[in-house]
Structure formats: structure tokens, C-alpha cells
Design a protein around this motif. Structure first.
Motif, PDB file in Angstrom:
ATOM      1  N   PHE A 145     129.600  58.743  33.803  1.00 34.12           N
ATOM      2  CA  PHE A 145     128.683  59.499  32.956  1.00 34.12           C
ATOM      3  C   PHE A 145     128.289  58.697  31.717  1.00 34.12           C
ATOM      4  CE2 PHE A 145     128.261  62.206  29.167  1.00 34.12           C
ATOM      5  CZ  PHE A 145     127.083  62.861  29.493  1.00 34.12           C
ATOM      6  N   LEU A 146     129.246  58.004  31.102  1.00 34.74           N
ATOM      7  CA  LEU A 146     128.926  57.159  29.954  1.00 34.74           C
ATOM      8  C   LEU A 146     127.955  56.049  30.350  1.00 34.74           C
ATOM      9  CD1 LEU A 146     132.406  56.798  28.191  1.00 34.74           C
ATOM     10  CD2 LEU A 146     130.423  58.105  27.396  1.00 34.74           C
ATOM     11  N   GLY A 147     128.108  55.553  31.580  1.00 35.28           N
ATOM     12  CA  GLY A 147     127.137  54.576  32.079  1.00 35.28           C
ATOM     13  C   GLY A 147     125.761  55.178  32.217  1.00 35.28           C
ATOM     14  N   ASP A 148     125.685  56.415  32.712  1.00 34.13           N
ATOM     15  CA  ASP A 148     124.405  57.113  32.819  1.00 34.13           C
ATOM     16  C   ASP A 148     123.761  57.294  31.444  1.00 34.13           C
ATOM     17  OD1 ASP A 148     124.846  57.313  35.535  1.00 34.13           O
ATOM     18  OD2 ASP A 148     125.610  59.373  35.435  1.00 34.13           O
ATOM     19  N   ALA A 149     124.611  57.532  30.437  1.00 37.79           N
ATOM     20  CA  ALA A 149     124.118  57.778  29.078  1.00 37.79           C
ATOM     21  C   ALA A 149     123.985  56.495  28.259  1.00 37.79           C
ATOM     22  CB  ALA A 149     125.059  58.747  28.357  1.00 37.79           C
ATOM     23  N   SER A 150     124.268  55.340  28.861  1.00 42.91           N
ATOM     24  CA  SER A 150     124.348  54.091  28.093  1.00 42.91           C
ATOM     25  C   SER A 150     123.031  53.738  27.405  1.00 42.91           C
ATOM     26  CB  SER A 150     124.792  52.941  29.004  1.00 42.91           C
ATOM     27  OG  SER A 150     123.876  52.745  30.064  1.00 42.91           O
ATOM     28  N   TYR A 151     121.893  54.018  28.038  1.00 46.05           N
ATOM     29  CA  TYR A 151     120.607  53.696  27.418  1.00 46.05           C
ATOM     30  C   TYR A 151     120.427  54.506  26.142  1.00 46.05           C
ATOM     31  CZ  TYR A 151     115.552  52.997  26.921  1.00 46.05           C
ATOM     32  OH  TYR A 151     114.298  52.691  26.442  1.00 46.05           O
ATOM     33  N   SER A 152     120.725  55.796  26.195  1.00 49.05           N
ATOM     34  CA  SER A 152     120.599  56.641  25.009  1.00 49.05           C
ATOM     35  C   SER A 152     121.593  56.225  23.926  1.00 49.05           C
ATOM     36  CB  SER A 152     120.829  58.110  25.378  1.00 49.05           C
ATOM     37  OG  SER A 152     119.745  58.619  26.125  1.00 49.05           O
ATOM     38  N   ILE A 153     122.814  55.912  24.335  1.00 45.26           N
ATOM     39  CA  ILE A 153     123.815  55.465  23.365  1.00 45.26           C
ATOM     40  C   ILE A 153     123.334  54.200  22.670  1.00 45.26           C
ATOM     41  CG2 ILE A 153     126.156  54.528  23.127  1.00 45.26           C
ATOM     42  CD1 ILE A 153     126.970  56.379  25.465  1.00 45.26           C
ATOM     43  N   TYR A 154     122.787  53.290  23.454  1.00 43.21           N
ATOM     44  CA  TYR A 154     122.283  52.036  22.894  1.00 43.21           C
ATOM     45  C   TYR A 154     121.106  52.289  21.954  1.00 43.21           C
ATOM     46  CZ  TYR A 154     120.564  47.242  22.723  1.00 43.21           C
ATOM     47  OH  TYR A 154     120.151  46.006  22.290  1.00 43.21           O
ATOM     48  N   LEU A 155     120.203  53.164  22.341  1.00 41.43           N
ATOM     49  CA  LEU A 155     119.007  53.419  21.540  1.00 41.43           C
ATOM     50  C   LEU A 155     119.311  54.060  20.199  1.00 41.43           C
ATOM     51  CD1 LEU A 155     116.255  54.865  23.929  1.00 41.43           C
ATOM     52  CD2 LEU A 155     116.143  52.735  22.622  1.00 41.43           C
ATOM     53  N   ILE A 156     120.187  55.051  20.207  1.00 44.45           N
ATOM     54  CA  ILE A 156     120.307  55.934  19.054  1.00 44.45           C
ATOM     55  C   ILE A 156     121.371  55.506  18.062  1.00 44.45           C
ATOM     56  CG2 ILE A 156     122.054  57.615  19.767  1.00 44.45           C
ATOM     57  CD1 ILE A 156     118.500  58.439  18.533  1.00 44.45           C
ATOM     58  N   HIS A 157     122.297  54.625  18.454  1.00 43.15           N
ATOM     59  CA  HIS A 157     123.461  54.410  17.590  1.00 43.15           C
ATOM     60  C   HIS A 157     123.116  53.764  16.248  1.00 43.15           C
ATOM     61  CE1 HIS A 157     123.446  50.291  19.284  1.00 43.15           C
ATOM     62  NE2 HIS A 157     124.178  49.962  18.246  1.00 43.15           N
ATOM     63  N   ILE A 158     122.152  52.840  16.235  1.00 48.98           N
ATOM     64  CA  ILE A 158     121.787  52.191  14.975  1.00 48.98           C
ATOM     65  C   ILE A 158     121.160  53.201  14.013  1.00 48.98           C
ATOM     66  CG2 ILE A 158     120.133  50.584  13.941  1.00 48.98           C
ATOM     67  CD1 ILE A 158     122.546  49.153  14.893  1.00 48.98           C
ATOM     68  N   ILE A 159     120.306  54.069  14.534  1.00 52.72           N
ATOM     69  CA  ILE A 159     119.695  55.106  13.698  1.00 52.72           C
ATOM     70  C   ILE A 159     120.780  56.001  13.121  1.00 52.72           C
ATOM     71  CG2 ILE A 159     118.101  57.063  13.679  1.00 52.72           C
ATOM     72  CD1 ILE A 159     116.655  55.778  16.032  1.00 52.72           C
ATOM     73  N   PHE A 160     121.722  56.379  13.950  1.00 51.87           N
ATOM     74  CA  PHE A 160     122.785  57.277  13.503  1.00 51.87           C
ATOM     75  C   PHE A 160     123.650  56.610  12.437  1.00 51.87           C
ATOM     76  CE2 PHE A 160     126.723  59.761  13.997  1.00 51.87           C
ATOM     77  CZ  PHE A 160     126.193  61.049  13.901  1.00 51.87           C
ATOM     78  N   ILE A 161     123.955  55.331  12.630  1.00 49.41           N
ATOM     79  CA  ILE A 161     124.811  54.621  11.683  1.00 49.41           C
ATOM     80  C   ILE A 161     124.147  54.508  10.311  1.00 49.41           C
ATOM     81  CG2 ILE A 161     125.811  52.364  11.117  1.00 49.41           C
ATOM     82  CD1 ILE A 161     126.370  52.008  14.120  1.00 49.41           C
ATOM     83  N   TYR A 162     122.881  54.045  10.302  1.00 48.50           N
ATOM     84  CA  TYR A 162     122.254  53.697   9.027  1.00 48.50           C
ATOM     85  C   TYR A 162     121.393  54.803   8.420  1.00 48.50           C
ATOM     86  CZ  TYR A 162     123.837  48.920   9.718  1.00 48.50           C
ATOM     87  OH  TYR A 162     124.628  47.809   9.867  1.00 48.50           O
ATOM     88  N   GLN A 163     121.002  55.799   9.220  1.00 45.78           N
ATOM     89  CA  GLN A 163     120.157  56.855   8.686  1.00 45.78           C
ATOM     90  C   GLN A 163     120.871  58.199   8.538  1.00 45.78           C
ATOM     91  OE1 GLN A 163     117.137  56.377   7.481  1.00 45.78           O
ATOM     92  NE2 GLN A 163     117.147  54.229   8.061  1.00 45.78           N
ATOM     93  N   VAL A 164     121.988  58.370   9.221  1.00 46.65           N
ATOM     94  CA  VAL A 164     122.705  59.650   9.155  1.00 46.65           C
ATOM     95  C   VAL A 164     124.052  59.468   8.454  1.00 46.65           C
ATOM     96  CG1 VAL A 164     123.687  61.565  10.475  1.00 46.65           C
ATOM     97  CG2 VAL A 164     121.539  60.506  11.226  1.00 46.65           C
ATOM     98  N   LEU A 165     124.905  58.620   9.027  1.00 43.92           N
ATOM     99  CA  LEU A 165     126.241  58.459   8.460  1.00 43.92           C
ATOM    100  C   LEU A 165     126.215  57.874   7.054  1.00 43.92           C
ATOM    101  CD1 LEU A 165     128.229  57.188  11.580  1.00 43.92           C
ATOM    102  CD2 LEU A 165     128.146  59.494  10.634  1.00 43.92           C
TER     103      LEU A 165
END
Length: 368
Positions: A290-310
Motif C-alpha cells: 500500500f505504501l508503494g501504491d501511495a509512493s507518488y503522493s508521498i513523494y509529491l506532498i512531503h516537501i510542501i508539508f515540511i516547509y509550508q505546514v510543519l
């Protein structure tokens, strides 16, 4: 136990999950070591901050590229046999890549403007247009990246898809030699004619050879000529990756050879994982797939989450004493970024893909 094709694809999804996770971990470390914010400067620093370790985790990108080349050959049969047009291949790839990417880029634009009250200097119409198309352009720091920085890898994905579709149109069943010729020809032209431009810098990067590694592995696998690679090679590959990272930091290895010192281990890992048996009855196997299925979304969104949310939440946590160590911030960032990617996958990527597949089925029904 899954059989044959399904098992092989499940094992590749597991490798995708590994790639996504180590990239997120690398960026989580970077956010609080290289770019440590002022409110964390007085806290104990991370033992993870060694550049060779942090940058070595970027090896996940090379895994993604090799897997992409493998998958392209895996799905190419109807196009190579002429049962489907090459344009359909390219359309399906674009439909898969662009909607989540454009949504995440739009989210970045909105959050940046909302937090700062104004648009970034990098948000010119030219930059927005080239970023939306994944066409190479220079950002404010002189790097060939779209507005969503990690999208540079997607630019290479789309370049490879274009080259692959053209090779299918020209060579059909003999598309692989044509594909190699196209990529070699573009590299030569970029090196000679466009050397100082954004397209020149982009197209002369030999990292695109990693896609060809995946293509070759898929070709050998389908023809039954791929040697059996035992799973214990994972450890030697990891040693090579981090040793190469250390030598790069020391100035011994040039970054231009990344396709060799990281691309080759990525190809070996893919060769080992292809035959990895996956038991879907086991909860852990289902989770990792399942994490492999979600890997594209994880890759796309993590930078935004790190620098714009956290980056808006952590100052408050630090003020109240809830973040006491940089390593704690790194781990919290890593875990929450992966969770954010899973949410994006379930809320955006998966419904978009399901809608696209339903639309295609309706088109077939109408034209039948």
C-alpha cells in the motif's frame, strides 16, 4: 501467495515504498540540519546530520528512475505489437502524472501566497507555465527545477515517456535500440548546442541512463535471461551507495557519475526484488505494498508539508517545550509527512485515477 505477474509487481511496489520513505527521510533531515530554523538552534543537534548519510538517502530517486524504465517495458507489449497507438501510451502516462502534480503545485502556490501575503519572486508567468508543463527552466537559485522543486524528477519522467513513445512509434517491436539512439542523440545535441541553457543542463544530465537500466532489466527478465540476484546483495548495495556519497562529499567522485555509483546499485536492487515473493495474506506485506501504491503522493506532498505546514506548527511546539531535540523534529517530520502523503493519495490521487479509468470504460462502451 500471489503468483507470477502479480507477485512481481507487488515486489516492485515494495521497492517503490522503500524509495519514497528514504527520500522523505533525507528531506526531513535536511529541513532540520542544513536548514535548521532559528527556534531550534539551541537544541541538541542531530546525529543524522552527516552529509554523506543525508545525501546518500537521495538514492531513492535513482531507484524510482530504474523502476520507471522497468514498468515502461512491462506495459509496452500492446504498443510494440501495434495493437495500440504510441500516442495512447503517452496519454496514459500523462494522465497518471499530471493531475496530482498540478494539484500539489497549486497547493504550494496557494499556501506560499497565504502565509507570506504575497507571491514569491519565483512565481512569474513563465515559471508557472514551464512548471505546469514540466519543461526545464531555472529557478531563482539558478537550479533547473519547477516551482515544486522535487518536480525535477517528474520532468525527467516526462522526457523519458516522450522518448519511449517516439521509439514505439518508430521502431515498434524494436523500440529499445531506437530509444537508446534518441536519448544518446538528445544528450549529444544538448552537450554541444545548449550547454549553458536550462534545457542544455537538463538534457545533458546522464541520470536519464538509469531509465535505460530498468528497460534492460525488464527485457532480460521477459526473455528469461536475467540472472538470479539474491536478496542479500542489499547490504553491499547500501555500502556502495553511502561510500559513494562520502566520496562525493570529499570531492573525489563527480556528481555526473551518479548514474553509475547510485544507478548501478539501484539496478541491482530492482533485479533482486523482482523475484521477491509477496504474501498478500500478511498484514505487513499489505501495508508495504500500500505504501508503494501511495509512493507518488508521498513523494509529491512531503516537501510542501515540511516547509509550508510543519514550519508553522513547530515554533509553537518548541515554545511550549514539546520539541526538545532536533532528532525529535526529524522523526516527527518524517512520520507526519508520510501520513500526509497517504491522505493525499486516498483523497486526491486515487479518486482521480478511478475517475480516469471509469471515463475510459465509458468511452469504450460508447464506441463499441
Amino acid at each position: 501467495m500471489q503468483h507470477n505477474a502479480n507477485s512481481r509487481l507487488d515486489s516492485i511496489q515494495i521497492l517503490r515504498a522503500v524509495a519514497a520513505i528514504i527520500v522523505v527521510f533525507a528531506h526531513s533531515i535536511r529541513a532540520y540540519t542544513v536548514h535548521v530554523p532559528g527556534y531550534l538552534e539551541d537544541l541538541p543537534q542531530s546525529w543524522l546530520s552527516a552529509p554523506w548519510f543525508r545525501d546518500g538517502l537521495g538514492f531513492g530517486v535513482d531507484i524510482f528512475f530504474v523502476i520507471s524504465g522497468f514498468i515502461m517495458v512491462h506495459v509496452s507489449t500492446p504498443y510494440a505489437e501495434g495493437r495500440k497507438p504510441a500516442g495512447d501510451f503517452l496519454l496514459r502516462r500523462a494522465e497518471r502524472i499530471y493531475p496530482p502534480y498540478l494539484i500539489s503545485t497549486g497547493l504550494l502556490l496557494i499556501l506560499t501566497a497565504a502565509w507570506s501575503g504575497t507571491a514569491s519572486d519565483d512565481f512569474s508567468l513563465w515559471r508557472i507555465a514551464t512548471s505546469a508543463l514540466l519543461f526545464p527552466s531555472l529557478n531563482a537559485n539558478g537550479l533547473v527545477q519547477p516551482i515544486l522543486g522535487i518536480g525535477w524528477t517528474l520532468s525527467y519522467e516526462m522526457y523519458f515517456y516522450l522518448a519511449f513513445a517516439l521509439a514505439l512509434a518508430i521502431g515498434r517491436a524494436r523500440y529499445l535500440p531506437v530509444l537508446i539512439g534518441i536519448i544518446a542523440g538528445v544528450w549529444t545535441i544538448a552537450t554541444i548546442a545548449w550547454s549553458d541553457t536550462a534545457p542544455g543542463i537538463f538534457f545533458r544530465n546522464p541520470i536519464v541512463a538509469e531509465f535505460l537500466y530498468g528497460c534492460l532489466i525488464a527485457y532480460l527478465h521477459r526473455s528469461g535471461r536475467l540472472p538470479t540476484v539474491p536478496l542479500f546483495v542489499v547490504l553491499p548495495c547500501i555500502i556502495v551507495v553511502f561510500a559513494a556519497s562520502y566520496l562525493c562529499e570529499s570531492g573525489v567522485l563527480p556528481e555526473a557519475l551518479r548514474c553509475i555509483y547510485w544507478g548501478a546499485p539501484a539496478a541491482v536492487l530492482l533485479s533482486a526484488f523482482i523475484r521477491l515473493p509477496v504474501d498478500r495474506e500478511r498484514p505487513l506485506s499489505r501495508l508495504v505494498v500500500f505504501l508503494g501504491d501511495a509512493s507518488y503522493s508521498i513523494y509529491l506532498i512531503h516537501i510542501i508539508f515540511i516547509y509550508q505546514v510543519l514550519s508553522r506548527i513547530y515554533p509553537k511546539l518548541a515554545f511550549h517545550g514539546l520539541v526538545r531535540h532536533v532528532d525529535q523534529a526529524v522523526v516527527m517530520t518524517f512520520v507526519t509527512s508520510v501520513v500526509a502523503g497517504i491522505v493525499f493519495h486516498l483523497a486526491i490521487e486515487k479518486p482521480t485515477n478511478n475517475w480516469r479509468l471509469r471515463s475510459r470504460k465509458k468511452e469504450k462502451t460508447v464506441t463499441a
